[in-house]
Design a protein around this motif. Structure first.
Motif, short mmCIF file in Angstrom:
data_model
loop_
_atom_site.label_atom_id
_atom_site.label_comp_id
_atom_site.label_asym_id
_atom_site.label_seq_id
_atom_site.Cartn_x
_atom_site.Cartn_y
_atom_site.Cartn_z
N ILE A 134 0.83 -1.20 0.00
CA ILE A 134 0.00 0.00 0.00
C ILE A 134 0.87 1.25 0.00
CG2 ILE A 134 -1.86 1.21 1.22
CD1 ILE A 134 -2.53 -1.44 2.59
N GLY A 135 0.51 2.23 -0.83
CA GLY A 135 1.29 3.46 -0.81
C GLY A 135 0.84 4.47 -1.84
N PHE A 136 1.49 5.63 -1.77
CA PHE A 136 1.23 6.75 -2.67
C PHE A 136 2.57 7.16 -3.28
CE2 PHE A 136 -1.96 6.72 0.63
CZ PHE A 136 -3.14 7.01 -0.02
N PRO A 137 3.02 6.45 -4.33
CA PRO A 137 4.37 6.66 -4.87
C PRO A 137 4.49 7.83 -5.84
CG PRO A 137 3.33 4.87 -6.04
CD PRO A 137 2.35 5.29 -4.97
N ILE A 138 3.64 8.85 -5.70
CA ILE A 138 3.58 9.93 -6.68
C ILE A 138 4.85 10.77 -6.75
CG2 ILE A 138 1.07 10.11 -6.79
CD1 ILE A 138 1.17 12.23 -4.63
N ALA A 139 5.65 10.80 -5.68
CA ALA A 139 6.87 11.60 -5.70
C ALA A 139 7.94 11.01 -6.63
CB ALA A 139 7.45 11.75 -4.28
N ARG A 140 7.80 9.73 -6.98
CA ARG A 140 8.76 9.13 -7.93
C ARG A 140 8.12 8.74 -9.25
NH1 ARG A 140 7.87 3.64 -7.92
NH2 ARG A 140 7.18 2.68 -5.96
N LEU A 166 5.14 8.46 4.09
CA LEU A 166 4.65 7.67 2.96
C LEU A 166 4.88 8.37 1.63
CD1 LEU A 166 1.27 6.36 4.43
CD2 LEU A 166 3.32 5.01 3.97
N ILE A 167 4.57 9.68 1.60
CA ILE A 167 4.66 10.40 0.33
C ILE A 167 6.10 10.82 0.02
CG2 ILE A 167 3.91 12.46 -0.93
CD1 ILE A 167 1.22 12.20 0.47
N PHE A 168 6.84 11.25 1.02
CA PHE A 168 8.23 11.64 0.78
C PHE A 168 9.07 10.47 0.28
CE2 PHE A 168 8.68 15.56 3.81
CZ PHE A 168 7.62 16.15 3.18
N THR A 169 8.94 9.31 0.92
CA THR A 169 9.76 8.16 0.53
C THR A 169 9.21 7.44 -0.69
OG1 THR A 169 8.54 6.62 1.98
CG2 THR A 169 10.43 7.78 2.94
N ALA A 170 7.91 7.64 -1.00
CA ALA A 170 7.24 7.00 -2.13
C ALA A 170 7.30 5.48 -2.05
CB ALA A 170 7.84 7.48 -3.46
N ARG A 171 7.45 4.95 -0.84
CA ARG A 171 7.57 3.51 -0.68
C ARG A 171 6.20 2.85 -0.56
NH1 ARG A 171 7.56 1.97 4.92
NH2 ARG A 171 7.15 3.76 6.28
N LEU A 172 6.17 1.57 -0.85
CA LEU A 172 4.97 0.78 -0.67
C LEU A 172 5.09 0.00 0.64
CD1 LEU A 172 4.30 -0.55 -4.29
CD2 LEU A 172 3.61 1.61 -3.23
#
Length: 263
Positions: A134-140, A166-172
């Protein structure tokens, strides 16, 4: 209803349980704009149909719950209003899901990212398999941003510091951590166990007092302060109208790493 939408988002009701299946496994169940609208329609149907006691949302196949908005939907964006209209649509649909009269359960297997993670966050309960990510990988990926409503909803769920993480690292986030921070309410072993457990919980909730469940949903919602859509429009325009967003879109579609320039 358009036949393609009916095929892409399947809705069935049996014994008081409404089952919503995101049915684009070949695209990791990425959402078209029509699918978002159909999801809102189903929530409105549940609001007016007392025979529906609970909704269960799941993704078809074994790869994903939903991987967000189909990237091709963004190719026609040419003006700031296109970006604002898009995020307003997402806000409206997810708010309709969040405020649905009946309990909502997200049954998550595999990837649950971007708009898909937004849908899951708007549900009341989230049951995931050990393979859930689960994540929000929009930064990458695209270099866009979440709306104020989505940021508010996510912050209420996991806290402001976790939202930044979550958003800074863009990790799942893997299942165990997702359960620890509130992104999942329960973890099961595999897809077969997920389907069984989601149905079990749905049957349990369907037999409980509907006014109690509805009142609890409304009470929790009233505890959460939300900023208006308009208060975040400048951030949406800043990201979606940027050169970086166009670069992210082109890079994603051409399977290459984006070159960010901050403008």
């Amino acid at each position: 209803m358009d036949q393609d939408v009916a095929e892409d988002l399947v809705f069935e009701v049996a014994s008081g349980i409404g089952r919503v299946t995101f049915n684009r496994p070949q695209a990791r169940n990425a959402f078209t704009f029509e699918m978002y609208e159909r999801l809102a329609e189903i929530c409105e149907q549940a609001n007016s149909n007392q025979a529906i006691k609970v909704l269960v949302l799941r993704g078809a196949g074994d790869k994903a719950f939903a991987s967000g908005t189909d990237i091709n939907q963004f190719r026609a964006f040419t003006t700031p209003q296109d970006a604002v209209d898009y995020e307003n649509r997402i806000d409206r649909v997810l708010t309709t899901l969040e405020q649905c009269r009946v309990p909502t359960i997200a049954a998550i297997n595999g990837f649950c990212t971007g708009g898909g993670a937004g849908i899951a966050a708007a549900c009341d309960l989230r049951i995931g398999t050990r393979s859930a990510r689960i994540g929000f990988p929009i930064a990458r990926t695209l270099g866009n941003c979440l709306s104020m409503s989505n940021v508010s909803r996510l912050a209420a769920l996991v806290g402001p510091a976790r939202v930044k993480d979550l958003i800074f690292t863009a990790r799942l986030v893997e299942a165990a951590e997702a359960a620890a921070i509130g992104l999942l309410t329960e973890v099961v072993d595999d897809l077969a166990a997920l389907d069984g457990r989601a149905d079990e919980v749905a049957r349990l909730l369907a037999g409980h007092a509907p006014l109690t469940l509805n009142a609890t949903k409304q009470a929790v919602a009233r505890l959460q302060k939300r900023l208006t859509r308009e208060e975040g429009e400048d951030l949406i325009v800043m990201c979606y109208v940027s050169e970086d967003f166009r670069e992210g879109l082109d890079a994603f579609l051409n399977k290459r790493a984006p070159q960010w320039r901050g403008r």
